[in-house]
Design a protein around this motif. Structure first.
Motif, PDB file in Angstrom:
ATOM      1  N   GLU A 176       0.834  -1.204   0.000  1.00  0.00           N
ATOM      2  CA  GLU A 176       0.000   0.000   0.000  1.00  0.00           C
ATOM      3  C   GLU A 176       0.867   1.253   0.000  1.00  0.00           C
ATOM      4  OE1 GLU A 176      -4.362   0.703   1.970  1.00  0.00           O
ATOM      5  OE2 GLU A 176      -2.817  -0.205   3.215  1.00  0.00           O
ATOM      6  N   ARG A 177       1.916   1.260   0.790  1.00  0.00           N
ATOM      7  CA  ARG A 177       2.799   2.428   0.849  1.00  0.00           C
ATOM      8  C   ARG A 177       3.530   2.630  -0.472  1.00  0.00           C
ATOM      9  NH1 ARG A 177       7.666   3.717   5.242  1.00  0.00           N
ATOM     10  NH2 ARG A 177       8.558   5.462   4.046  1.00  0.00           N
ATOM     11  N   ILE A 178       4.017   1.551  -1.054  1.00  0.00           N
ATOM     12  CA  ILE A 178       4.726   1.651  -2.336  1.00  0.00           C
ATOM     13  C   ILE A 178       3.834   2.299  -3.387  1.00  0.00           C
ATOM     14  CG2 ILE A 178       5.632   0.256  -4.254  1.00  0.00           C
ATOM     15  CD1 ILE A 178       6.588  -1.730  -1.982  1.00  0.00           C
ATOM     16  N   ASN A 179       2.573   1.888  -3.414  1.00  0.00           N
ATOM     17  CA  ASN A 179       1.630   2.474  -4.363  1.00  0.00           C
ATOM     18  C   ASN A 179       1.352   3.942  -4.038  1.00  0.00           C
ATOM     19  OD1 ASN A 179      -1.716   2.754  -4.856  1.00  0.00           O
ATOM     20  ND2 ASN A 179      -0.453   2.192  -6.609  1.00  0.00           N
ATOM     21  N   GLU A 180       1.157   4.258  -2.774  1.00  0.00           N
ATOM     22  CA  GLU A 180       0.879   5.632  -2.375  1.00  0.00           C
ATOM     23  C   GLU A 180       2.032   6.567  -2.730  1.00  0.00           C
ATOM     24  OE1 GLU A 180       0.062   5.191   1.744  1.00  0.00           O
ATOM     25  OE2 GLU A 180      -2.041   4.613   1.454  1.00  0.00           O
ATOM     26  N   GLU A 181       3.247   6.018  -2.773  1.00  0.00           N
ATOM     27  CA  GLU A 181       4.412   6.835  -3.116  1.00  0.00           C
ATOM     28  C   GLU A 181       4.623   6.951  -4.627  1.00  0.00           C
ATOM     29  OE1 GLU A 181       7.724   5.250  -0.957  1.00  0.00           O
ATOM     30  OE2 GLU A 181       6.998   5.994   0.975  1.00  0.00           O
ATOM     31  N   GLY A 182       3.716   6.365  -5.418  1.00  0.00           N
ATOM     32  CA  GLY A 182       3.740   6.632  -6.855  1.00  0.00           C
ATOM     33  C   GLY A 182       4.045   5.474  -7.768  1.00  0.00           C
ATOM     34  N   THR A 183       4.261   4.271  -7.219  1.00  0.00           N
ATOM     35  CA  THR A 183       4.560   3.115  -8.064  1.00  0.00           C
ATOM     36  C   THR A 183       3.274   2.336  -8.324  1.00  0.00           C
ATOM     37  OG1 THR A 183       6.772   2.953  -7.095  1.00  0.00           O
ATOM     38  CG2 THR A 183       5.970   1.042  -8.305  1.00  0.00           C
ATOM     39  N   THR A 184       3.021   2.042  -9.582  1.00  0.00           N
ATOM     40  CA  THR A 184       1.842   1.268  -9.976  1.00  0.00           C
ATOM     41  C   THR A 184       2.110  -0.203  -9.702  1.00  0.00           C
ATOM     42  OG1 THR A 184       1.387   2.924 -11.678  1.00  0.00           O
ATOM     43  CG2 THR A 184       0.263   0.805 -11.895  1.00  0.00           C
ATOM     44  N   VAL A 185       1.070  -0.941  -9.272  1.00  0.00           N
ATOM     45  CA  VAL A 185       1.247  -2.329  -8.844  1.00  0.00           C
ATOM     46  C   VAL A 185       0.220  -3.230  -9.527  1.00  0.00           C
ATOM     47  CG1 VAL A 185       1.232  -3.923  -6.873  1.00  0.00           C
ATOM     48  CG2 VAL A 185       2.129  -1.596  -6.587  1.00  0.00           C
ATOM     49  N   LEU A 186       0.702  -4.344 -10.095  1.00  0.00           N
ATOM     50  CA  LEU A 186      -0.160  -5.451 -10.512  1.00  0.00           C
ATOM     51  C   LEU A 186       0.166  -6.615  -9.591  1.00  0.00           C
ATOM     52  CD1 LEU A 186      -2.220  -6.840 -12.329  1.00  0.00           C
ATOM     53  CD2 LEU A 186      -0.368  -7.330 -13.950  1.00  0.00           C
ATOM     54  N   LEU A 187      -0.837  -7.027  -8.820  1.00  0.00           N
ATOM     55  CA  LEU A 187      -0.641  -7.952  -7.712  1.00  0.00           C
ATOM     56  C   LEU A 187      -1.348  -9.268  -7.997  1.00  0.00           C
ATOM     57  CD1 LEU A 187       0.157  -8.367  -4.652  1.00  0.00           C
ATOM     58  CD2 LEU A 187      -2.046  -7.315  -4.099  1.00  0.00           C
ATOM     59  N   VAL A 188      -0.579 -10.349  -8.073  1.00  0.00           N
ATOM     60  CA  VAL A 188      -1.147 -11.696  -8.192  1.00  0.00           C
ATOM     61  C   VAL A 188      -1.222 -12.286  -6.797  1.00  0.00           C
ATOM     62  CG1 VAL A 188      -0.482 -14.046  -8.808  1.00  0.00           C
ATOM     63  CG2 VAL A 188      -0.592 -12.291 -10.570  1.00  0.00           C
ATOM     64  N   GLU A 189      -2.417 -12.751  -6.399  1.00  0.00           N
ATOM     65  CA  GLU A 189      -2.595 -13.199  -5.017  1.00  0.00           C
ATOM     66  C   GLU A 189      -3.661 -14.279  -4.891  1.00  0.00           C
ATOM     67  OE1 GLU A 189      -1.867 -13.291  -1.854  1.00  0.00           O
ATOM     68  OE2 GLU A 189      -0.019 -12.166  -2.088  1.00  0.00           O
ATOM     69  N   GLN A 190      -3.422 -15.208  -3.963  1.00  0.00           N
ATOM     70  CA  GLN A 190      -4.481 -16.110  -3.501  1.00  0.00           C
ATOM     71  C   GLN A 190      -5.147 -15.575  -2.236  1.00  0.00           C
ATOM     72  OE1 GLN A 190      -3.838 -20.462  -3.661  1.00  0.00           O
ATOM     73  NE2 GLN A 190      -1.808 -19.999  -4.466  1.00  0.00           N
ATOM     74  N   ASP A 191      -4.470 -14.650  -1.529  1.00  0.00           N
ATOM     75  CA  ASP A 191      -5.046 -14.037  -0.332  1.00  0.00           C
ATOM     76  C   ASP A 191      -5.994 -12.928  -0.783  1.00  0.00           C
ATOM     77  OD1 ASP A 191      -5.671 -12.618   1.953  1.00  0.00           O
ATOM     78  OD2 ASP A 191      -3.655 -12.746   2.803  1.00  0.00           O
ATOM     79  N   VAL A 192      -7.217 -13.321  -1.079  1.00  0.00           N
ATOM     80  CA  VAL A 192      -8.179 -12.391  -1.680  1.00  0.00           C
ATOM     81  C   VAL A 192      -8.556 -11.283  -0.709  1.00  0.00           C
ATOM     82  CG1 VAL A 192     -10.479 -12.210  -2.687  1.00  0.00           C
ATOM     83  CG2 VAL A 192      -9.012 -14.138  -3.275  1.00  0.00           C
ATOM     84  N   HIS A 193      -8.707 -11.605   0.574  1.00  0.00           N
ATOM     85  CA  HIS A 193      -9.060 -10.594   1.575  1.00  0.00           C
ATOM     86  C   HIS A 193      -8.099  -9.403   1.503  1.00  0.00           C
ATOM     87  CE1 HIS A 193     -12.244 -12.465   3.990  1.00  0.00           C
ATOM     88  NE2 HIS A 193     -11.611 -13.615   3.856  1.00  0.00           N
ATOM     89  N   ASN A 194      -6.810  -9.683   1.654  1.00  0.00           N
ATOM     90  CA  ASN A 194      -5.821  -8.612   1.695  1.00  0.00           C
ATOM     91  C   ASN A 194      -5.614  -7.964   0.336  1.00  0.00           C
ATOM     92  OD1 ASN A 194      -4.731  -8.135   4.408  1.00  0.00           O
ATOM     93  ND2 ASN A 194      -4.162 -10.287   4.350  1.00  0.00           N
ATOM     94  N   ALA A 195      -5.672  -8.759  -0.724  1.00  0.00           N
ATOM     95  CA  ALA A 195      -5.502  -8.192  -2.061  1.00  0.00           C
ATOM     96  C   ALA A 195      -6.573  -7.147  -2.345  1.00  0.00           C
ATOM     97  CB  ALA A 195      -5.536  -9.297  -3.108  1.00  0.00           C
TER      98      ALA A 195
END
Length: 232
Positions: A176-195
């Motif tokens: 979340e912090r990395i994104n807030e600081e300006g980096t775009t994120v594509l996140l592959v996850e099985q942890d759907v809650h947190n994703a």
């Protein structure tokens, strides 16, 4: 920023991805969700280079990158943090981070300081061999190493896999912090809650096809997602 346009992907003669399309806009965090074996990692590998789509196209900042290899993709502003971390166990934390900057050494020390601000434990262990770190610290190092190339887009593959719950929270807070600081994120996850907690939008992949897409809130409220992935 990123457009995946109707790609098919195969391993040899075996097709595993069918007509997948997704997009990521600058500044977003987008989650690619699905069960193990759904094809999520294959999609990431098609974006960052090891796999070449057999149909369709992938564009980054308007430029087709679907046929490029990883060493050609990284200088364009994309970094991939793979499942399994793939850190250099015999090298120190400091050395692992330095290796992450191989494609862009300008401002390397500023980026190292940023990594240490996000992950203070890495600074405490900067001289320690990476193989002696805990699993959570190794994941932090893998993400930090990815940030060392100063990417515009980070592809994160199963960043929380195998971590204790308290460390999972730390990793998603860092995303979340990395994104807030300006980096775009594509996140592959099985942890759907947190994703879905950290994402703006998401796609659900099932058996190599996109079955659902929408905002994080829409997906979290969708009965199909709840039944399949959220224990509903």
């Amino acid at each position: 920023m990123l457009e995946v346009d109707s790609i098919d992907v195969a391993y040899g003669a075996v097709q595993v991805i069918w007509d997948v399309s997704l997009s990521v806009e600058k500044g977003e965090t987008v989650a690619l969700l699905g069960a193990n074996g759904a094809g999520k990692t294959t999609v990431l590998k098609s974006i960052c280079g090891p796999l070449v789509p057999t149909a369709g196209d992938i564009r980054f900042e308007g430029e087709s990158i679907g046929g490029l290899q990883q060493d050609e993709v990284v200088p364009k502003g994309i970094t991939h943090v793979p499942e399994g971390r793939e850190i250099f166990h015999e090298s120190s934390v400091h050395e692992n981070l330095t290796l992450g900057a191989y494609a862009n050494r300008d401002g390397m020390e500023d980026r190292r300081r940023r990594v240490y601000e996000i992950f203070p434990r890495l600074e405490e262990r900067s001289g320690q061999s990476a193989g002696t770190l805990s699993g959570g610290e190794q994941q932090m190092l893998a993400i930090g190493r990815g940030l060392m190339s100063d990417p515009d887009l980070v592809l994160l593959d199963e960043a929380s896999l195998g971590l204790a719950p308290v460390l999972v929270d730390d990793v998603f807070d860092a995303i979340e912090r990395i994104n807030e600081e300006g980096t775009t994120v594509l996140l592959v996850e099985q942890d759907v809650h947190n994703a879905l907690r950290v994402a703006d939008r998401g796609y659900v992949l099932e058996s190599g096809r996109v079955s659902l897409s929408g905002s994080a809130e829409e997906l979290a409220d969708d009965e199909r997602v709840a039944a399949s992935y959220l224990g509903g």
